[in-house]
Design a protein around this motif. Sequence first.
Motif, PDB file in Angstrom:
ATOM      1  N   UNK A 121      42.230   6.959  68.779  1.00 53.46           N
ATOM      2  CA  UNK A 121      42.456   7.247  70.200  1.00 53.46           C
ATOM      3  C   UNK A 121      43.769   6.641  70.679  1.00 53.46           C
ATOM      4  N   UNK A 122      44.067   5.422  70.240  1.00 47.85           N
ATOM      5  CA  UNK A 122      45.302   4.754  70.676  1.00 47.85           C
ATOM      6  C   UNK A 122      46.538   5.486  70.166  1.00 47.85           C
ATOM      7  N   UNK A 123      46.481   5.969  68.927  1.00 48.91           N
ATOM      8  CA  UNK A 123      47.617   6.715  68.369  1.00 48.91           C
ATOM      9  C   UNK A 123      47.817   8.017  69.136  1.00 48.91           C
ATOM     10  N   UNK A 124      46.735   8.735  69.381  1.00 50.21           N
ATOM     11  CA  UNK A 124      46.831  10.022  70.074  1.00 50.21           C
ATOM     12  C   UNK A 124      47.266   9.824  71.518  1.00 50.21           C
ATOM     13  N   UNK A 125      46.680   8.818  72.197  1.00 50.89           N
ATOM     14  CA  UNK A 125      47.023   8.573  73.604  1.00 50.89           C
ATOM     15  C   UNK A 125      48.476   8.163  73.778  1.00 50.89           C
ATOM     16  N   UNK A 126      49.018   7.485  72.788  1.00 51.50           N
ATOM     17  CA  UNK A 126      50.423   7.071  72.878  1.00 51.50           C
ATOM     18  C   UNK A 126      51.340   8.280  73.036  1.00 51.50           C
ATOM     19  N   UNK A 127      51.020   9.365  72.339  1.00 55.85           N
ATOM     20  CA  UNK A 127      51.876  10.551  72.353  1.00 55.85           C
ATOM     21  C   UNK A 127      51.394  11.607  73.335  1.00 55.85           C
ATOM     22  N   UNK A 226      30.835  12.033  70.234  1.00 55.06           N
ATOM     23  CA  UNK A 226      31.379  11.600  71.515  1.00 55.06           C
ATOM     24  C   UNK A 226      32.676  12.342  71.815  1.00 55.06           C
ATOM     25  N   UNK A 227      32.787  12.826  73.053  1.00 51.48           N
ATOM     26  CA  UNK A 227      33.974  13.545  73.513  1.00 51.48           C
ATOM     27  C   UNK A 227      34.466  12.841  74.778  1.00 51.48           C
ATOM     28  N   UNK A 228      35.770  12.517  74.821  1.00 48.54           N
ATOM     29  CA  UNK A 228      36.282  11.700  75.920  1.00 48.54           C
ATOM     30  C   UNK A 228      37.805  11.761  75.901  1.00 48.54           C
ATOM     31  N   UNK A 229      38.408  11.598  77.063  1.00 48.97           N
ATOM     32  CA  UNK A 229      39.863  11.431  77.062  1.00 48.97           C
ATOM     33  C   UNK A 229      40.203  10.174  76.257  1.00 48.97           C
ATOM     34  N   UNK A 234      39.820   4.062  75.759  1.00 46.75           N
ATOM     35  CA  UNK A 234      40.441   2.744  75.674  1.00 46.75           C
ATOM     36  C   UNK A 234      40.175   1.926  76.930  1.00 46.75           C
ATOM     37  N   UNK A 235      40.176   2.586  78.080  1.00 51.01           N
ATOM     38  CA  UNK A 235      39.897   1.877  79.329  1.00 51.01           C
ATOM     39  C   UNK A 235      38.452   1.372  79.361  1.00 51.01           C
ATOM     40  N   UNK A 236      37.512   2.190  78.918  1.00 49.65           N
ATOM     41  CA  UNK A 236      36.113   1.768  78.870  1.00 49.65           C
ATOM     42  C   UNK A 236      35.934   0.615  77.883  1.00 49.65           C
ATOM     43  N   UNK A 237      36.604   0.710  76.744  1.00 47.74           N
ATOM     44  CA  UNK A 237      36.513  -0.344  75.734  1.00 47.74           C
ATOM     45  C   UNK A 237      37.089  -1.651  76.268  1.00 47.74           C
ATOM     46  N   UNK A 238      38.141  -1.550  77.073  1.00 45.73           N
ATOM     47  CA  UNK A 238      38.796  -2.759  77.593  1.00 45.73           C
ATOM     48  C   UNK A 238      37.891  -3.550  78.534  1.00 45.73           C
ATOM     49  N   UNK A 239      36.879  -2.907  79.127  1.00 46.47           N
ATOM     50  CA  UNK A 239      35.955  -3.634  80.001  1.00 46.47           C
ATOM     51  C   UNK A 239      35.195  -4.719  79.234  1.00 46.47           C
ATOM     52  N   UNK A 240      34.800  -4.393  77.999  1.00 45.67           N
ATOM     53  CA  UNK A 240      33.975  -5.307  77.208  1.00 45.67           C
ATOM     54  C   UNK A 240      34.766  -6.015  76.108  1.00 45.67           C
ATOM     55  N   UNK A 241      35.805  -5.342  75.606  1.00 51.61           N
ATOM     56  CA  UNK A 241      36.544  -5.878  74.450  1.00 51.61           C
ATOM     57  C   UNK A 241      38.053  -5.728  74.673  1.00 51.61           C
ATOM     58  N   UNK A 242      38.612  -6.439  75.653  1.00 51.95           N
ATOM     59  CA  UNK A 242      40.047  -6.295  75.917  1.00 51.95           C
ATOM     60  C   UNK A 242      40.924  -6.708  74.744  1.00 51.95           C
ATOM     61  N   UNK A 243      40.497  -7.692  73.974  1.00 51.65           N
ATOM     62  CA  UNK A 243      41.297  -8.116  72.822  1.00 51.65           C
ATOM     63  C   UNK A 243      41.405  -7.003  71.785  1.00 51.65           C
ATOM     64  N   UNK A 244      40.318  -6.234  71.617  1.00 48.68           N
ATOM     65  CA  UNK A 244      40.364  -5.145  70.653  1.00 48.68           C
ATOM     66  C   UNK A 244      41.357  -4.076  71.094  1.00 48.68           C
ATOM     67  N   UNK A 245      41.338  -3.737  72.368  1.00 56.88           N
ATOM     68  CA  UNK A 245      42.270  -2.720  72.869  1.00 56.88           C
ATOM     69  C   UNK A 245      43.709  -3.197  72.709  1.00 56.88           C
ATOM     70  N   UNK A 246      43.946  -4.477  72.981  1.00 56.01           N
ATOM     71  CA  UNK A 246      45.296  -5.024  72.813  1.00 56.01           C
ATOM     72  C   UNK A 246      45.762  -4.887  71.367  1.00 56.01           C
ATOM     73  N   UNK A 247      44.875  -5.196  70.414  1.00 57.59           N
ATOM     74  CA  UNK A 247      45.245  -5.106  69.002  1.00 57.59           C
ATOM     75  C   UNK A 247      45.444  -3.661  68.574  1.00 57.59           C
ATOM     76  N   UNK A 248      44.534  -2.775  68.976  1.00 63.49           N
ATOM     77  CA  UNK A 248      44.645  -1.369  68.581  1.00 63.49           C
ATOM     78  C   UNK A 248      45.901  -0.736  69.159  1.00 63.49           C
ATOM     79  N   UNK A 249      46.231  -1.081  70.398  1.00 60.90           N
ATOM     80  CA  UNK A 249      47.433  -0.535  71.035  1.00 60.90           C
ATOM     81  C   UNK A 249      48.689  -1.036  70.337  1.00 60.90           C
ATOM     82  N   UNK A 250      48.665  -2.294  69.918  1.00 59.53           N
ATOM     83  CA  UNK A 250      49.826  -2.854  69.211  1.00 59.53           C
ATOM     84  C   UNK A 250      50.018  -2.167  67.861  1.00 59.53           C
ATOM     85  N   UNK A 251      48.923  -1.910  67.163  1.00 58.49           N
ATOM     86  CA  UNK A 251      49.021  -1.215  65.874  1.00 58.49           C
ATOM     87  C   UNK A 251      49.560   0.192  66.076  1.00 58.49           C
TER      88      UNK A 251
END
Length: 389
Positions: A121-127, A226-229, A234-251
Amino acid sequence: MPMTSAAQETPVGGQGMDDFWGVVPAGGSGTRLWPVSRSSAPKFLQDMTGGGRSMLQATLDRLRPLTGDRLTVVTGAAHADRVREQLAGEALGGSLPGLGADGLVVEPSPRESMPAIGLAAAIIARHHPDAVIGSFAADHVVGDLDTFHACVTEAVAVARTGKLVTIGIEPTRPATGFGYIRLGEPLAVEGAPSAREVASFREKPERELAEQFLADGGYRWNAGMFVVRAQVLLDLLAREHPDMVEALTAIAAADDLAPMDELWPDITKIAIDHAVAEPAAAAGDVACVPGDFPWDDVGDFGSLGAVLGRVGAGRIVDGLVTTGAGEVIGQESSGFVMTTTGRTVVALGLEDVVVVDTPDAVLVTTRDRAQEVKQVVARLEELQRKDLT
């Protein structure tokens, strides 16, 4: 109901889906299908239903009419070479940096489904910030592709409104091996007439509770679709696991995913259901599109036998569903027999038996105990029998 080829189907509402990407997590070793499924050759890399395509290939076949080449597979380093072999010549990935020419994302180590889907999701959302993704496991069997495509198209319409959408399968039996979705009120979303709110997710129940769910009629099996933007996930994930979103976005920010080796080992192991779906449902952010098509996760040999019988891929021998290269002789017996050795297997006076004959191991159990095969694999690992696992 007979299985159909994706190439023969025209998805209902399949036009106007240029924002839709398919994400296929391909992991696990399928221990409940041992000795056919092994760590080096898990079920998703095998043709378990006799259709001439592996389960992974069949998954991509049924998604391609909806996604075109906007597909990516997330797999582990242990299986990457075999996956590449099976996908050779396939057009995947939509030429996104980070997915590579082969359309793969390769995990250095297993972290369960959330990090895998989240990274895609992070790779696709970036572009493509407005892209909708659909996650579909590589090892499920789906029939009636017209209905499947129609359900996914409805789910995309709902996902565009900002909801996390799951496709809930109509229960046909009081199954204890699946989680359940409790449906809420209907939603008024254009292009999605069957969409409902999700009141809650329920864990795999005991049989008595599963029977209550079936009788109630307001529950669906959670098939893990699961189907989702991508950005909403990533926004939903950041509510519970912000560190994970930070790492996935950096990768994902690096075209070559260079930070993966450094950041991946510290990412939490967690399934998407627990990380996102359950808390989002409690907040009213999850919808369900009921899926009235044949589906099975082929979780054990009992379910595999049922699938083969339903799709006509197995032979019927005196009450036994059989498949494989050898001859099966049955007399006053019922159940499932698979033989890959060419040997003759005889079942005499046995009810609901499961027999799996491979060159280096033979499994004999019953349909009721078929899910316990994974305990056998755990025992073999304790004995350090890597030759068998």
